[in-house]
Design a protein around this motif. Structure first.
Motif, mmCIF file in Angstrom:
data_model
loop_
_atom_site.group_PDB
_atom_site.id
_atom_site.type_symbol
_atom_site.label_atom_id
_atom_site.label_comp_id
_atom_site.label_asym_id
_atom_site.label_seq_id
_atom_site.Cartn_x
_atom_site.Cartn_y
_atom_site.Cartn_z
ATOM 1 N N ILE A 128 1.215 -1.326 0.302
ATOM 2 C CA ILE A 128 0.240 0.185 -0.479
ATOM 3 C C ILE A 128 1.043 1.142 0.015
ATOM 4 N N ALA A 129 2.047 1.458 1.147
ATOM 5 C CA ALA A 129 2.485 2.236 0.907
ATOM 6 C C ALA A 129 3.553 2.489 -0.155
ATOM 7 N N PHE A 130 3.821 1.514 -0.763
ATOM 8 C CA PHE A 130 4.419 1.728 -2.699
ATOM 9 C C PHE A 130 3.740 2.008 -3.656
ATOM 10 N N ASN A 131 2.525 1.485 -3.643
ATOM 11 C CA ASN A 131 1.502 2.253 -4.878
ATOM 12 C C ASN A 131 0.761 3.282 -4.491
ATOM 13 N N VAL A 132 0.514 4.232 -2.935
ATOM 14 C CA VAL A 132 0.087 5.701 -2.497
ATOM 15 C C VAL A 132 1.520 5.925 -3.122
ATOM 16 N N ARG A 185 -4.049 -0.412 16.058
ATOM 17 C CA ARG A 185 -4.929 -0.478 15.597
ATOM 18 C C ARG A 185 -5.609 1.282 14.702
ATOM 19 N N TRP A 186 -4.813 2.199 14.569
ATOM 20 C CA TRP A 186 -4.723 3.393 14.210
ATOM 21 C C TRP A 186 -3.996 3.298 12.315
ATOM 22 N N ILE A 187 -3.057 2.464 11.814
ATOM 23 C CA ILE A 187 -2.631 1.972 11.188
ATOM 24 C C ILE A 187 -3.893 0.610 10.694
ATOM 25 N N GLU A 188 -4.473 -0.433 11.075
ATOM 26 C CA GLU A 188 -5.302 -1.468 10.361
ATOM 27 C C GLU A 188 -6.959 -0.092 9.784
ATOM 28 N N ARG A 189 -7.067 0.824 10.932
ATOM 29 C CA ARG A 189 -8.234 2.164 9.791
ATOM 30 C C ARG A 189 -7.448 2.481 9.312
ATOM 31 N N LEU A 190 -6.404 3.015 8.621
ATOM 32 C CA LEU A 190 -6.093 3.560 7.345
ATOM 33 C C LEU A 190 -5.960 2.527 6.899
ATOM 34 N N VAL A 191 -5.636 1.062 6.381
ATOM 35 C CA VAL A 191 -5.546 0.428 5.500
ATOM 36 C C VAL A 191 -7.346 0.040 5.773
ATOM 37 N N TYR A 192 -8.114 -0.781 6.574
ATOM 38 C CA TYR A 192 -9.211 -1.363 5.874
ATOM 39 C C TYR A 192 -10.141 -0.312 6.276
ATOM 40 N N TRP A 193 -11.225 -0.088 5.137
ATOM 41 C CA TRP A 193 -12.085 1.183 4.989
ATOM 42 C C TRP A 193 -13.215 -0.233 4.764
ATOM 43 N N ASN A 194 -14.356 0.761 5.443
ATOM 44 C CA ASN A 194 -16.044 0.357 5.249
ATOM 45 C C ASN A 194 -16.040 0.965 4.390
ATOM 46 N N LEU A 195 -16.078 0.645 3.556
ATOM 47 C CA LEU A 195 -17.344 0.648 1.857
ATOM 48 C C LEU A 195 -17.830 -0.473 1.479
ATOM 49 N N PRO A 196 -18.270 -0.237 0.906
ATOM 50 C CA PRO A 196 -19.435 -1.664 -0.107
ATOM 51 C C PRO A 196 -18.888 -2.265 -1.160
ATOM 52 N N PRO A 197 -18.773 -2.554 -1.847
ATOM 53 C CA PRO A 197 -17.868 -2.654 -2.775
ATOM 54 C C PRO A 197 -18.009 -2.339 -4.023
ATOM 55 N N TRP A 198 -18.874 -1.250 -5.035
ATOM 56 C CA TRP A 198 -18.869 -0.632 -5.736
ATOM 57 C C TRP A 198 -18.167 0.323 -5.527
ATOM 58 N N GLY A 199 -17.733 0.909 -4.173
ATOM 59 C CA GLY A 199 -16.539 1.999 -3.592
ATOM 60 C C GLY A 199 -15.727 1.851 -4.039
ATOM 61 N N PHE A 200 -15.153 0.689 -3.673
ATOM 62 C CA PHE A 200 -13.609 -0.138 -4.130
ATOM 63 C C PHE A 200 -13.452 0.517 -5.214
#
Length: 128
Positions: free
Chosen positions: A18-22, A87-102
């Motif tokens: 993720i860090a590489f891509n961003v 926990r902060w890192i996981e909140r940055l990585v895993y977003w609570n979006l619907p599949p179409w949002g991703f």
């Protein structure tokens, strides 16, 4: 029995990807503007493009990232007690979006990176 150490290792790899891509989203245009030759390295740019293509195809197919699936399988889909920074890192990585949002988000990012290949072309051979 869940293997939390392997799950943590997968999470670390996931975070690095993720860090590489961003970072590439910012470093490529800024580096081109500043004249950095690293942003024109074909293998690095193709790796970036390929990784984002994989993420985009998974999102368009409505699938979670394979690394997320592996991590969830190893942890038994439960969240053990974690340090606050984790926990902060996981909140940055895993977003609570619907599949179409991703799918929309990753498609837009992929199109942006594809546009960067036009506006900041990379070299496919040694320059003189």
């Amino acid at each position: 029995m869940p293997d939390s150490r392997l799950a943590e290792a997968i999470f670390a790899v996931h975070l690095a990807i993720i860090a590489f891509n961003v970072a590439g989203l910012v470093v490529i245009p800024v580096g081109a503007w500043l004249g950095w030759s690293i942003v024109r390295m074909a293998w690095l740019r193709l790796l970036h493009l390929g990784m984002l293509l994989i993420v985009t195809v998974q999102a368009l197919a409505g699938r979670a990232c394979v690394l997320t699936i592996w991590q969830n399988d190893l942890t038994g889909l439960r969240q053990p007690a974690q340090p606050m920074i984790m926990r902060w890192i996981e909140r940055l990585v895993y977003w609570n979006l619907p599949p179409w949002g991703f799918a929309v988000m990753y498609s837009g990012v992929f199109l942006y990176v594809l546009a960067l290949t036009v506006f900041v072309p990379f070299w496919t051979s040694k320059r003189k």
